[in-house]
Design a protein around this motif. Structure first.
Motif, PDB file in Angstrom:
ATOM      1  N   LEU A 248     -22.071   7.552  28.124  1.00  0.00           N
ATOM      2  CA  LEU A 248     -22.768   7.214  26.882  1.00  0.00           C
ATOM      3  C   LEU A 248     -23.971   8.129  26.680  1.00  0.00           C
ATOM      4  O   LEU A 248     -24.244   8.582  25.556  1.00  0.00           O
ATOM      5  CB  LEU A 248     -23.216   5.751  26.909  1.00  0.00           C
ATOM      6  CG  LEU A 248     -22.117   4.705  26.741  1.00  0.00           C
ATOM      7  CD1 LEU A 248     -22.669   3.307  27.012  1.00  0.00           C
ATOM      8  CD2 LEU A 248     -21.511   4.773  25.347  1.00  0.00           C
TER       9      LEU A 248
ATOM     10  N   GLY B 235     -23.912  14.130  19.891  1.00  0.00           N
ATOM     11  CA  GLY B 235     -24.846  13.479  18.979  1.00  0.00           C
ATOM     12  C   GLY B 235     -26.020  14.345  18.578  1.00  0.00           C
ATOM     13  O   GLY B 235     -26.411  14.365  17.400  1.00  0.00           O
TER      14      GLY B 235
ATOM     15  N   ARG C 268     -24.169   9.065  16.611  1.00  0.00           N
ATOM     16  CA  ARG C 268     -22.809   8.576  16.373  1.00  0.00           C
ATOM     17  C   ARG C 268     -22.505   8.666  14.875  1.00  0.00           C
ATOM     18  O   ARG C 268     -23.387   8.457  14.034  1.00  0.00           O
ATOM     19  CB  ARG C 268     -22.675   7.131  16.847  1.00  0.00           C
ATOM     20  CG  ARG C 268     -22.789   6.958  18.355  1.00  0.00           C
ATOM     21  CD  ARG C 268     -21.524   7.395  19.068  1.00  0.00           C
ATOM     22  NE  ARG C 268     -21.637   7.241  20.522  1.00  0.00           N
ATOM     23  CZ  ARG C 268     -20.635   7.449  21.366  1.00  0.00           C
ATOM     24  NH1 ARG C 268     -19.444   7.816  20.910  1.00  0.00           N
ATOM     25  NH2 ARG C 268     -20.808   7.296  22.663  1.00  0.00           N
ATOM     26  N   PRO C 269     -21.254   8.959  14.494  1.00  0.00           N
ATOM     27  CA  PRO C 269     -20.941   9.262  13.092  1.00  0.00           C
ATOM     28  C   PRO C 269     -21.408   8.221  12.087  1.00  0.00           C
ATOM     29  O   PRO C 269     -22.036   8.558  11.074  1.00  0.00           O
ATOM     30  CB  PRO C 269     -19.411   9.388  13.106  1.00  0.00           C
ATOM     31  CG  PRO C 269     -19.089   9.805  14.496  1.00  0.00           C
ATOM     32  CD  PRO C 269     -20.078   9.108  15.375  1.00  0.00           C
TER      33      PRO C 269
ATOM     34  N   TYR D  18     -22.824  11.712  25.719  1.00  0.00           N
ATOM     35  CA  TYR D  18     -22.463  11.887  24.313  1.00  0.00           C
ATOM     36  C   TYR D  18     -23.658  12.422  23.526  1.00  0.00           C
ATOM     37  O   TYR D  18     -23.509  13.263  22.630  1.00  0.00           O
ATOM     38  CB  TYR D  18     -21.987  10.566  23.697  1.00  0.00           C
ATOM     39  CG  TYR D  18     -21.507  10.740  22.273  1.00  0.00           C
ATOM     40  CD1 TYR D  18     -20.168  10.999  22.002  1.00  0.00           C
ATOM     41  CD2 TYR D  18     -22.392  10.663  21.192  1.00  0.00           C
ATOM     42  CE1 TYR D  18     -19.725  11.187  20.702  1.00  0.00           C
ATOM     43  CE2 TYR D  18     -21.956  10.845  19.898  1.00  0.00           C
ATOM     44  CZ  TYR D  18     -20.628  11.101  19.649  1.00  0.00           C
ATOM     45  OH  TYR D  18     -20.190  11.297  18.355  1.00  0.00           O
ATOM     46  N   GLY D  19     -24.848  11.937  23.868  1.00  0.00           N
ATOM     47  CA  GLY D  19     -26.034  12.362  23.136  1.00  0.00           C
ATOM     48  C   GLY D  19     -26.282  13.847  23.216  1.00  0.00           C
ATOM     49  O   GLY D  19     -26.638  14.478  22.211  1.00  0.00           O
TER      50      GLY D  19
ATOM     51  N   ASP E  84     -25.224   1.890  24.311  1.00  0.00           N
ATOM     52  CA  ASP E  84     -24.335   0.933  23.656  1.00  0.00           C
ATOM     53  C   ASP E  84     -23.794  -0.151  24.574  1.00  0.00           C
ATOM     54  O   ASP E  84     -23.236  -1.129  24.102  1.00  0.00           O
ATOM     55  CB  ASP E  84     -23.172   1.673  22.985  1.00  0.00           C
ATOM     56  CG  ASP E  84     -23.546   2.155  21.587  1.00  0.00           C
ATOM     57  OD1 ASP E  84     -23.844   1.307  20.735  1.00  0.00           O
ATOM     58  OD2 ASP E  84     -23.557   3.373  21.357  1.00  0.00           O
TER      59      ASP E  84
ATOM     60  N   ARG F 266     -24.946  16.783  15.918  1.00  0.00           N
ATOM     61  CA  ARG F 266     -24.725  16.168  14.598  1.00  0.00           C
ATOM     62  C   ARG F 266     -26.055  15.974  13.876  1.00  0.00           C
ATOM     63  O   ARG F 266     -26.175  16.281  12.680  1.00  0.00           O
ATOM     64  CB  ARG F 266     -23.987  14.839  14.744  1.00  0.00           C
ATOM     65  CG  ARG F 266     -23.707  14.139  13.417  1.00  0.00           C
ATOM     66  CD  ARG F 266     -22.771  12.956  13.563  1.00  0.00           C
ATOM     67  NE  ARG F 266     -21.408  13.393  13.831  1.00  0.00           N
ATOM     68  CZ  ARG F 266     -20.760  13.190  14.983  1.00  0.00           C
ATOM     69  NH1 ARG F 266     -21.360  12.538  15.981  1.00  0.00           N
ATOM     70  NH2 ARG F 266     -19.542  13.619  15.148  1.00  0.00           N
TER      71      ARG F 266
ATOM     72  N   ARG G  95     -27.564   9.929  21.397  1.00  0.00           N
ATOM     73  CA  ARG G  95     -26.514   9.019  21.853  1.00  0.00           C
ATOM     74  C   ARG G  95     -26.405   7.770  20.982  1.00  0.00           C
ATOM     75  O   ARG G  95     -25.452   7.002  21.124  1.00  0.00           O
ATOM     76  CB  ARG G  95     -26.764   8.616  23.305  1.00  0.00           C
ATOM     77  CG  ARG G  95     -28.037   7.812  23.532  1.00  0.00           C
ATOM     78  CD  ARG G  95     -28.332   7.605  25.005  1.00  0.00           C
ATOM     79  NE  ARG G  95     -29.575   6.869  25.229  1.00  0.00           N
ATOM     80  CZ  ARG G  95     -30.787   7.417  25.224  1.00  0.00           C
ATOM     81  NH1 ARG G  95     -30.917   8.711  25.001  1.00  0.00           N
ATOM     82  NH2 ARG G  95     -31.863   6.671  25.448  1.00  0.00           N
ATOM     83  N   ILE G  96     -27.388   7.563  20.084  1.00  0.00           N
ATOM     84  CA  ILE G  96     -27.373   6.374  19.226  1.00  0.00           C
ATOM     85  C   ILE G  96     -27.161   6.793  17.778  1.00  0.00           C
ATOM     86  O   ILE G  96     -26.069   6.647  17.238  1.00  0.00           O
ATOM     87  CB  ILE G  96     -28.676   5.561  19.397  1.00  0.00           C
ATOM     88  CG1 ILE G  96     -28.893   5.203  20.874  1.00  0.00           C
ATOM     89  CG2 ILE G  96     -28.610   4.280  18.547  1.00  0.00           C
ATOM     90  CD1 ILE G  96     -30.219   4.523  21.159  1.00  0.00           C
TER      91      ILE G  96
ATOM     92  N   ARG H  99     -23.683   5.944  12.261  1.00  0.00           N
ATOM     93  CA  ARG H  99     -25.136   5.817  12.195  1.00  0.00           C
ATOM     94  C   ARG H  99     -25.762   7.061  11.592  1.00  0.00           C
ATOM     95  O   ARG H  99     -26.762   6.974  10.865  1.00  0.00           O
ATOM     96  CB  ARG H  99     -25.681   5.557  13.593  1.00  0.00           C
ATOM     97  CG  ARG H  99     -25.214   4.236  14.194  1.00  0.00           C
ATOM     98  CD  ARG H  99     -25.476   4.179  15.681  1.00  0.00           C
ATOM     99  NE  ARG H  99     -25.008   2.928  16.275  1.00  0.00           N
ATOM    100  CZ  ARG H  99     -24.780   2.761  17.565  1.00  0.00           C
ATOM    101  NH1 ARG H  99     -24.979   3.769  18.402  1.00  0.00           N
ATOM    102  NH2 ARG H  99     -24.357   1.602  18.032  1.00  0.00           N
TER     103      ARG H  99
END
Length: 290
Positions: free
Chosen positions: A70, A78, A253-254, A73-74, A53, A81, A249-250, A256
């Motif tokens: 960043l 992420g 995200r909630p 997070y993946g 990002d 999720r 990581r992309i 997306r």
């Protein structure tokens, strides 16, 4: 004489005879790369500057903590999720797993295997191999297979380097153990490359990387519409394949992930799509087109 194939199947692509009379085959890929990107921690000359990002971030000759977070997070949030999204819907997935990344998160690998996802190889490192010496790249391919086999219990049958060199396709074919190579964006159907290797082409347009690219998608609704329109167009044509590329990581995200969920529900509601792992598409193609 050109070494490129600019003709392909031309005006008469073959009928893949997708199972159940499906109009289109859909393969969803979750790229697992986090922890294998450029970092001075791993002996690289600089930090990662790609596919996150912080669009347009420079590479630093030291740790870039924001970029690292960043990527983290993946793997921390992420991935899980996306895992929940697909498992709840019973949707088969292919993972493009970077071996050195998977080695740092055994729980994620266990979750992939428990869900019966295909885990294809995404190489040893998530770095640009364009100028990497051939001997080093060959060594990395062998190391990726070795570590992948130890982590998953079986060698990978699919390959996707991503940031390839001019030698990658040849080295993959020479290795000899891959059913398919996905390092191409050249068609809507599988084909044989110049080395005789089956290629199951991938996609960078129906891919969440466009969410973090200059002039790319700016929000989930655009991403959903593009995925939906691509699917609807290929379904109308019939006898095609659609690849969808995602990253924890992309797309994890909630906002997306909600777009991805809407797309998957649209595909399932169509009723005539074969949602399959990439290895299953490759094996079907080899059986039907042999």
């Amino acid at each position: 004489m050109s070494e490129r194939d600019l003709i392909g199947y031309g005006a008469t692509p073959p009928d893949p005879h997708w199972p159940g009379g499906a109009r289109v085959a859909v393969n969803i890929v979750v790229n697992y790369e986090e922890g294998a990107e450029n970092s001075v921690l791993y002996g690289d000359t600089g930090s990662e500057a790609f596919l996150a990002d912080m669009v347009g971030a420079p590479s630093h000759p030291a740790r870039a903590m924001a970029m690292e977070s960043l990527y983290e997070y993946g793997s921390r949030a992420g991935f899980w999720r996306l895992h929940r999204l697909f498992v709840e819907r019973g949707v088969p997935v292919t993972v493009f797993g970077v071996a050195s990344a998977m080695a740092q998160n055994p729980a994620a690998v266990e979750a992939m295997l428990a869900a019966q996802w295909e885990v294809a190889s995404h190489g040893w490192r998530w770095i640009d191999y364009q100028a990497v010496p051939e001997a080093t790249e060959r060594e990395h391919i062998a190391r990726a297979i070795e570590v992948h086999t130890r982590l998953t219990g079986e060698r990978p049958l699919g390959w996707y380097q991503g940031r390839t060199s001019p030698n990658t396709a040849r080295l993959v074919a020479e290795e000899g153990g891959f059913v398919y190579d996905a390092d191409s964006y050249a068609d809507d159907l599988p084909y044989r490359n110049a080395h005789g290797q089956l290629v199951v082409p991938y996609s960078l347009d129906a891919n969440d990387m466009k969410m973090v690219a200059l002039n790319g998608f700016t929000e989930g609704e655009q991403f959903f519409r593009y995925l939906r329109d691509t699917f609807d167009a290929l379904r109308a044509e019939g006898g095609r394949m659609m690849s969808v590329g995602l990253h924890g990581r992309i797309a994890g995200r909630p906002g997306r992930a909600l777009a991805v969920a809407r797309f998957v529900d649209h595909v399932l509601a169509a009723g005539d799509a074969w949602v399959a792992r990439r290895i299953d598409i490759a094996r079907h193609w080899l059986e039907v087109q042999a």
